[in-house]
Design a protein around this motif. Structure first.
Motif, PDB file in Angstrom:
ATOM      1  N   GLN A  49       0.819  -1.219   0.000  1.00 23.43           N
ATOM      2  CA  GLN A  49       0.000   0.000   0.000  1.00 23.43           C
ATOM      3  C   GLN A  49       0.852   1.267   0.000  1.00 23.43           C
ATOM      4  OE1 GLN A  49      -2.617   2.262   3.149  1.00 23.43           O
ATOM      5  NE2 GLN A  49      -3.414   0.212   2.820  1.00 23.43           N
ATOM      6  N   GLN A  50       1.925   1.267   0.781  1.00 25.68           N
ATOM      7  CA  GLN A  50       2.778   2.455   0.812  1.00 25.68           C
ATOM      8  C   GLN A  50       3.518   2.663  -0.504  1.00 25.68           C
ATOM      9  OE1 GLN A  50       2.514   4.784   3.224  1.00 25.68           O
ATOM     10  NE2 GLN A  50       0.873   3.399   3.876  1.00 25.68           N
ATOM     11  N   THR A  51       3.725   1.579  -1.267  1.00 26.17           N
ATOM     12  CA  THR A  51       4.243   1.734  -2.635  1.00 26.17           C
ATOM     13  C   THR A  51       3.288   2.587  -3.451  1.00 26.17           C
ATOM     14  OG1 THR A  51       5.055  -0.551  -2.455  1.00 26.17           O
ATOM     15  CG2 THR A  51       5.176   0.490  -4.625  1.00 26.17           C
ATOM     16  N   HIS A  52       2.009   2.314  -3.323  1.00 27.45           N
ATOM     17  CA  HIS A  52       1.019   3.069  -4.084  1.00 27.45           C
ATOM     18  C   HIS A  52       0.955   4.523  -3.634  1.00 27.45           C
ATOM     19  CE1 HIS A  52      -1.417  -0.629  -5.689  1.00 27.45           C
ATOM     20  NE2 HIS A  52      -0.222  -0.515  -6.217  1.00 27.45           N
ATOM     21  N   VAL A  53       1.096   4.762  -2.355  1.00 25.46           N
ATOM     22  CA  VAL A  53       1.156   6.151  -1.876  1.00 25.46           C
ATOM     23  C   VAL A  53       2.348   6.863  -2.508  1.00 25.46           C
ATOM     24  CG1 VAL A  53       1.377   7.656   0.130  1.00 25.46           C
ATOM     25  CG2 VAL A  53       0.001   5.559   0.300  1.00 25.46           C
TER      26      VAL A  53
END
Length: 234
Positions: A49-53
């Motif tokens: 998810q933090q990759t997407h952020v």
């Protein structure tokens, strides 16, 4: 000039906005549809998810965009809501399109309407990816057979880690200037967490009489609402 950054939901890439982007550009604005890591033409790229952020923040910073209206659809409301606070004064407004919203310590899986255990079982049975929907799953959402075929034909498996990692926020989401678009064929009322956020003086609700994928079913109307959101940001 407003810069619209458009992030589609699960299984989709930048292509999902193909019928919305021309309307925004014709109105004199920038439009930047974004494919998140692990999806569409970025299949195979490891992603949490933090990759997407970071995908979203990095693109805005790489292009040095300002006066940004950041648009998140469905799942992507979760990383978009986090990215919105991280881009600081570059943000004009965030628009959530029939989307989930981030909550500290919560993930897409943890708030799944049927319970996290059921969703975790789906991921486990499919190699930690969320398989795309089939044509019957898309019925009742205001889509033509052609639109459903396009959706199903181009959708790609969604990386499971992006769905199970918890959100990270440093300020209340209700403090951000936001528009929430509720697509009525997908349910007449916002979820409880969204309803609570809509009590904020900074948030407003817009309803669309269509299904969960308005970029396919009502692209012209969706573009008009996004342009109206931009006007309210000013």
């Amino acid at each position: 000039m407003t810069q619209f950054v458009l992030v589609a939901g699960a299984w989709l890439g930048s292509w999902a906005w193909d019928e919305v982007v021309p309307h925004l550009r014709a109105a004199g604005h920038g439009a930047h549809p974004l494919t998140l890591s692990g999806l569409a033409d970025k299949q195979g790229v490891p992603a949490g998810q933090q990759t997407h952020v970071r995908d979203i923040v990095d693109e805005i910073e790489r292009l040095d965009l300002r006066e940004v209206v950041l648009v998140g659809h469905s799942y992507s409301g979760i990383p978009v809501g986090q990215a919105a606070e991280r881009i600081g004064d570059r943000l004009a407004r965030v628009v959530f399109v029939d989307s989930n919203v981030p909550a500290v310590g919560e993930s897409f899986v943890s708030t799944w309407w049927e319970g996290p255990a059921k969703f975790e079982a789906v991921l486990a049975a499919n190699g930690n990816v969320w398989p795309p929907l089939t044509a019957p799953d898309c019925e009742g959402q205001g889509l033509t057979e052609e639109q459903i075929a396009r959706f199903v034909g181009r959708a790609t498996p969604h990386p499971g880690a992006t769905l199970s990692e918890p959100a990270v926020l440093t300020r209340p989401l209700g403090e951000l200037p936001a528009t929430y678009i509720k697509c009525l064929l997908d349910g007449p009322e916002p979820t409880d967490d969204v309803a609570e956020l809509l009590k904020s003086e900074h948030w407003r609700l817009v309803e669309m009489d269509t299904g969960h994928w308005p970029m396919f079913s009502r692209p012209t109307e969706l573009a008009r609402i996004l342009l109206d959101a931009d006007a309210s940001a000013g």
